[in-house]
Design an enzyme around this catalytic site. Structure first.
Site, PDB file in Angstrom:
ATOM      1  NE  ARG A 179      -3.628  -2.567   0.275  1.00  0.00           N
ATOM      2  CZ  ARG A 179      -3.297  -3.818  -0.068  1.00  0.00           C
ATOM      3  NH1 ARG A 179      -2.156  -4.071  -0.680  1.00  0.00           N
ATOM      4  NH2 ARG A 179      -4.129  -4.806   0.177  1.00  0.00           N
ATOM      5  N   GLY A 181       1.752   2.171  -3.295  1.00  0.00           N
ATOM      6  CA  GLY A 181       1.665   2.472  -4.726  1.00  0.00           C
ATOM      7  C   GLY A 181       2.648   1.695  -5.590  1.00  0.00           C
ATOM      8  CB  ILE A 182       5.117  -1.050  -4.961  1.00  0.00           C
ATOM      9  CG1 ILE A 182       5.944  -0.224  -3.976  1.00  0.00           C
ATOM     10  CG2 ILE A 182       6.030  -1.915  -5.834  1.00  0.00           C
ATOM     11  CD1 ILE A 182       6.794  -1.040  -3.023  1.00  0.00           C
ATOM     12  CB  ALA A 183       0.577  -3.170  -6.929  1.00  0.00           C
ATOM     13  CB  THR A 228      -4.719 -13.721  -5.914  1.00  0.00           C
ATOM     14  OG1 THR A 228      -4.425 -12.316  -5.904  1.00  0.00           O
ATOM     15  CG2 THR A 228      -3.490 -14.489  -6.352  1.00  0.00           C
ATOM     16  CD  GLU A 229      -6.955 -10.257  -2.461  1.00  0.00           C
ATOM     17  OE1 GLU A 229      -7.754  -9.801  -1.643  1.00  0.00           O
ATOM     18  OE2 GLU A 229      -5.749  -9.971  -2.476  1.00  0.00           O
ATOM     19  CE1 TYR A 284      -3.133  -6.894 -11.108  1.00  0.00           C
ATOM     20  CE2 TYR A 284      -4.517  -8.672 -10.308  1.00  0.00           C
ATOM     21  CZ  TYR A 284      -3.278  -8.081 -10.413  1.00  0.00           C
ATOM     22  OH  TYR A 284      -2.190  -8.654  -9.821  1.00  0.00           O
ATOM     23  CG  PHE A 314      -1.537 -16.592 -17.614  1.00  0.00           C
ATOM     24  CD1 PHE A 314      -1.105 -15.269 -17.688  1.00  0.00           C
ATOM     25  CD2 PHE A 314      -2.833 -16.880 -18.036  1.00  0.00           C
ATOM     26  CE1 PHE A 314      -1.950 -14.266 -18.178  1.00  0.00           C
ATOM     27  CE2 PHE A 314      -3.672 -15.895 -18.535  1.00  0.00           C
ATOM     28  CZ  PHE A 314      -3.226 -14.587 -18.599  1.00  0.00           C
TER      29      PHE A 314
END
Ligand code: COA
Length: 466
Positions: free
Chosen positions: A118, A120-122, A146-147, A151, A466
């Site tokens: 949390r 902001g890396i993703a 996964t969740e 996205y 994948f």
């Protein structure tokens, strides 16, 4: 899509954004084994997997050397050579309706260490992947998740579902047709080459499947770590048609307690023909001394229940979004597939990140082929000359003369880029998204036309992670 994984420079915006937080964004050189091994370890940790054994590590190195692999590094942590975030990506064809394929960008291995979450890396990584995919010429990006809440903010949306199918052995009496060929038990290693050819054909006929990468089949066939308990428990079936040609394969294992019938479980059933699909299902469901058969990552439209006397022998559970798609280049994406009906439809696409925003006119003819016209002139397909356009419109409308076509204004819908991704493969009906208030029509009949055009003869399905 011609591509050399390291030919595209590292995304400058992500590099700057992460540097601003005291982090280094790095493209890993696959020849740097120490860096790659640390990256693989971080990837496994991120998904809460055990550390890989040596054979697994070697396998991952080989797979990752074909991909673009990024890590994010924090010089201030105890083990600064281990990345605090990972992502990998590669170009891959995505099968679309009509037995065709679109140039896609597969994204995987998205992890951020719980010590760095949390910040902001993703977001920096995901935005960089879209920019790189566009530079590489991909029409769409895709991933499995996964969740389901992560996205959508980057424009991805569910486009193909998968499910778990369970069959109660006691009730599974086969009434389907006999296949003309034969099913054989074979050593998994003997399937290596045949499986690649069969998979290519199975992928091509199923919208939503993606090209298998080198090594993917080795994992499916238990050849990565053949002496592990899980590989040794794997049994392989191959279907040969009446001419002796291999047309399908499946791998399964039976899990059981002593003296109890077990469950035959599989997540690989690849069929290049309907005969192969039927024959493999039949052998799987007709086994003795099992309580049932469980197929993972199966289609929501499996024909199985129509081949059993008692359709209630089949239970479908865990229906889930599985393939997520992000449309990057609507003109290229829309022209790649074939359409269920002729027509002219204007799509006004909203894309908060800008990639797909704009007005696109989709003109499909009766043979399912389409051209896409973008009025601003920045599209792949130039605007057809007026008479040509009239003829195409008339053809699309199924009219012999041009007069009716000239009179009719094209029908138009407005939709978010995520909704376009969901209807793109035919897995979600435009009318359902209209009822949900997500797609609106600017002219009467436009949703109904979209419904017919975007329909896919085969339900989209992705049968791998994948
Ligand atoms: C999912 C994960 C990669 C997010 O990383 P992160 O660096 O913490 O995410 P960011 O700080 O960049 O957050 C970006 C946005 O995503 C949201 N977000 C992040 N993780 C989320 C989650 N698990 N569920 C819902 N929203 C999430 C944030 O709230 C933020 O929202 P905003 O931009 O609208 O304010 C990280 O939690 C992780 O590694 N999870 C375990 C592995 C995993 O599940 N990976 C996904 C593989 S498909």
């Amino acid at each position: 899509m011609a591509f050399e994984p390291r030919s595209i420079p590292i995304d400058p915006d992500a590099k700057a954004a992460l540097a601003h937080r005291g982090l280094e964004y790095r493209l890993i050189d696959p020849g740097d084994t120490a860096a790659l091994d640390a990256w693989i370890d971080a990837d496994h940790r991120g998904f809460h997997h055990a550390r890989p054994r040596d054979v697994g590590q070697e396998y991952d190195r080989a797979v990752m050397s074909e991909r673009r692999v990024h890590g994010v590094y924090d010089a201030g942590i105890a083990e600064p050579d281990v990345p605090v975030a990972t992502v990998s990506s590669w170009p891959a064809g995505l099968s679309v309706p009509g037995g065709r394929s679109v140039d896609g960008w597969a994204v995987s291995s998205v992890t951020v260490s719980p010590t760095h979450r949390r910040r902001g890396i993703a977001r920096a990584l995901m935005e960089a992947e879209l920019a790189t995919a566009k530079r590489a010429g991909a029409a769409v990006a895709m991933l499995t998740v996964t969740e389901a809440t992560i996205y959508g903010r980057y424009g991805y949306a569910p486009a193909a579902k998968s499910t778990t199918v369970e069959v109660d052995r006691r009730r599974a009496r086969w009434t389907g047709p006999d296949a003309p060929g034969r099913v054989h038990f074979v050593e998994p290693s003997s399937l290596r080459e045949q499986a690649a050819a069969i998979s290519r054909r199975a992928v091509a006929r199923t919208p939503g499947e993606i090209d298998r990468w080198p090594g993917a089949l080795d994992r499916m066939l238990g050849l990565v770590d053949p002496e592990s308990d899980s590989s040794r428990s794997l049994r392989a079936l191959r279907y040969d048609d009446q001419h002796g040609q291999p047309q399908g394969f499946a791998t399964f294992r039976v899990t059981r307690e002593p003296n109890q019938p077990g469950w035959a479980e599989f997540d690989v059933l690849a069929a290049a023909t309907d005969d192969a699909e039927r024959a493999l299902w039949r052998v799987l469901v007709e086994q003795d001394f099992v309580a049932g058969v469980r197929g993972l990552l199966r289609s929501v439209d499996e024909p199985l229940e129509w081949m059993l006397e008692d359709p209630r022998a089949v239970t479908v559970r865990d229906v889930a979004d599985h393939l997520w798609v992000r449309i990057i280049d609507p003109a290229a994406a829309l022209t790649a597939r074939r359409y269920g009906a002729a027509g002219e439809l204007v799509l006004d696409i909203d894309d908060p990140l800008g990639y797909a925003s704009g007005r696109y006119t989709l003109l499909a003819s009766a043979d399912g082929k389409a051209v896409v016209h973008v009025p601003r002139g920045d599209a792949a397909t130039p605007e057809p000359a007026a008479p040509q356009r009239e003829r195409a419109r008339a053809r699309a409308a199924g009219e012999s003369g041009g007069r009716a076509a000239r009179a009719a204004e094209p029908r138009s819908i407005r939709l978010d880029v995520r909704d376009l991704a969901s209807i793109y493969l035919g897995g979600v009906r435009p009318s359902v998204l209209a009822r949900a208030g997500r797609i609106t029509e600017a002219s009467r009949g436009a949703i109904e036309l979209a419904e017919r055009m975007f329909a896919s003869a085969r339900t989209p399905h992705l049968s791998i992670w994948f």
